[in-house]
Motif scaffolding. Sequence first.
Motif, short mmCIF file in Angstrom:
data_model
loop_
_atom_site.label_atom_id
_atom_site.label_comp_id
_atom_site.label_asym_id
_atom_site.label_seq_id
_atom_site.Cartn_x
_atom_site.Cartn_y
_atom_site.Cartn_z
N ALA A 113 0.83 -1.21 0.00
CA ALA A 113 0.00 0.00 0.00
C ALA A 113 0.86 1.26 0.00
O ALA A 113 0.64 2.19 -0.79
N VAL A 114 1.87 1.29 0.87
CA VAL A 114 2.73 2.47 0.97
C VAL A 114 3.54 2.68 -0.31
O VAL A 114 3.60 3.80 -0.85
N PHE A 115 4.17 1.62 -0.82
CA PHE A 115 4.98 1.75 -2.03
C PHE A 115 4.12 2.16 -3.23
O PHE A 115 4.55 2.95 -4.07
N SER A 116 2.92 1.61 -3.32
CA SER A 116 2.04 1.95 -4.44
C SER A 116 1.67 3.43 -4.40
O SER A 116 1.66 4.12 -5.44
N GLY A 117 1.36 3.94 -3.22
CA GLY A 117 1.04 5.36 -3.10
C GLY A 117 2.21 6.24 -3.46
O GLY A 117 2.06 7.26 -4.16
N LEU A 118 3.41 5.86 -3.02
CA LEU A 118 4.61 6.65 -3.35
C LEU A 118 4.86 6.67 -4.85
O LEU A 118 5.32 7.68 -5.40
N GLY A 119 4.55 5.59 -5.54
CA GLY A 119 4.74 5.54 -6.99
C GLY A 119 3.92 6.58 -7.71
O GLY A 119 4.41 7.27 -8.62
N PHE A 120 2.66 6.74 -7.32
CA PHE A 120 1.83 7.73 -7.98
C PHE A 120 2.20 9.16 -7.59
O PHE A 120 2.06 10.09 -8.38
N LEU A 121 2.71 9.33 -6.37
CA LEU A 121 3.20 10.66 -6.00
C LEU A 121 4.41 11.04 -6.85
O LEU A 121 4.57 12.21 -7.24
N ALA A 122 5.27 10.06 -7.16
CA ALA A 122 6.42 10.32 -8.03
C ALA A 122 5.96 10.71 -9.43
O ALA A 122 6.51 11.64 -10.05
N LEU A 123 4.94 10.02 -9.95
CA LEU A 123 4.41 10.34 -11.28
C LEU A 123 3.80 11.74 -11.30
O LEU A 123 3.84 12.43 -12.33
N SER A 124 3.29 12.16 -10.18
CA SER A 124 2.64 13.46 -10.08
C SER A 124 3.63 14.62 -9.97
O SER A 124 3.47 15.65 -10.63
N HIS A 125 4.67 14.45 -9.16
CA HIS A 125 5.50 15.59 -8.78
C HIS A 125 6.91 15.60 -9.37
O HIS A 125 7.65 16.56 -9.15
N LEU A 126 7.28 14.56 -10.09
CA LEU A 126 8.63 14.50 -10.65
C LEU A 126 8.56 14.50 -12.17
O LEU A 126 7.64 13.93 -12.76
N SER A 127 9.56 15.11 -12.82
CA SER A 127 9.56 15.19 -14.29
C SER A 127 10.73 14.47 -14.93
O SER A 127 10.62 13.99 -16.06
N ASN A 128 11.87 14.40 -14.24
CA ASN A 128 13.02 13.70 -14.80
C ASN A 128 12.67 12.23 -14.98
O ASN A 128 12.35 11.54 -14.00
N PRO A 129 12.71 11.70 -16.20
CA PRO A 129 12.26 10.32 -16.42
C PRO A 129 13.03 9.29 -15.61
O PRO A 129 12.47 8.27 -15.20
#
Length: 472
Positions: A113-129
């Motif tokens: 649950a925690v790792f999955s949530g962090l993944g979408f936060l990364a997709l939202s707030h980070l731009s460097n591929p």
Amino acid sequence: MSVTPHVVPGQYREVSDANGRVYRVGETDRSLLGRPRAWMVWLPWIAMMGVSVYEYGYSSAEAVLEHAHGWTLTETFWIASIWAVFQAGVAFPAGRLRETGVLPARTAMLAGAVFSGLGFLALSHLSNPYVVIAGYSVLGGTGAGLVYATCINMVGKWYPDNKGARTGFVNGGFAYGTLPLIFVFNYWFHPSNYKMVLDLIALGMVLVVAFCGMFFRDPPKSWWPHDVDPLNRGVSEDARRVAKRLAKNPPAKGQFTPMEAIRTGQLPLMWFALVCIGGVSLFGINFQVPFAKSLGFGPLVAASSAGVLAVVNGVGRAIVGWLSDYLGRRQTLGLVLVVAGLAQFGVLWSGQAHNEPLFLIFAFLNGFGGGAFYPLFAALTPDYFGENNNAQNYGLVYSAKLVGGVGGGGVAAGVVAAWGYAGAYYLAGGIAFLSALITVFLRQPGAPRRSGDGSPVAEVGGRTPSPAEATT
């Protein structure tokens, strides 16, 4: 052997069949869980829907993500490919930790649950591929993989007598659970609001998966439902129905360790078949919407084709799981893979003809054939190798998605760039037919060889039974 409905808590008996396989009977699901085992169907199903957006929603969001972050098409789909690598790759090590007691099911779900949530936060707030790969692909893939593997194995352990229907139902949640978000991504997802949408998805994912995971618990090794005769000697109508299902999909002839399963040759064969069809499936998931848009189809057709693919993909998993209980797991698997191959050509030809209704029909078939094989492989693995080591054995089989994920994402993007969509769809169809051909050679292996006489030790309520009891 007769199994009585009245069971003294904590008492059980271990009986063996003609192959030497041990069944632990006598304990009810309520005595072990405190509730009916159906909870271990509904909760995994809900959790699977919670993380389904990772695989089945990404292609609908990719155009906005490219624009917002400045990514190329290839960069966008390499992020998805590497996610698939980690989502599949975590299954075996997590399964090994689970089977050895180091990683309880509840802990695996909370971490997922925690790792999955962090993944979408990364997709939202980070731009460097490359940074997004570390967050979304590695952390998010690991989280989704923990949830997927734990849910699928949980169902197989609690339903050794009826794996197909239950496994298919739970597996289906991983597809159609993302349906509302597919339309959100196609209609209300823009560079101006994408962060808010992705952040809300991350929050919902953590809450749903963590809540479900709090109730997860594995049954004891070799557990068998107290009201189902594993030796098929019952005379009731229910017993005859169970016997009919088990005749088509007989229980494994032993509890195989991962190395024993590999040495049979059947696990590597299953792995290669899943490499082939897994890549085809991910190709369809990733590129059907971009293909529709490249043809000039409007957002309704693009979203509808993705929605049809996700819904039919999920519902098809439940249907074929139930069907395989009566037709046989291997036979049903071969049929599904043939449909998957035909669907690749149908999507291409209907698209090239710009026939939108026919395109949606073949999207329907693509959704069915492109996902229904997953629960069949998941149920076939314990059918062949037993339930006790299923988290590891299915983890090995499912690791095929490591290769298939790369082929259906980043490599497929290169194929599309070099050969166009026509070349990519023709190649995908041919690979699906190869996977169907491989299933012809699948056979349930004989009992594993053991050191010594290999006889199981039977117990009744924690004591050694008399010879008469041991052979009951």
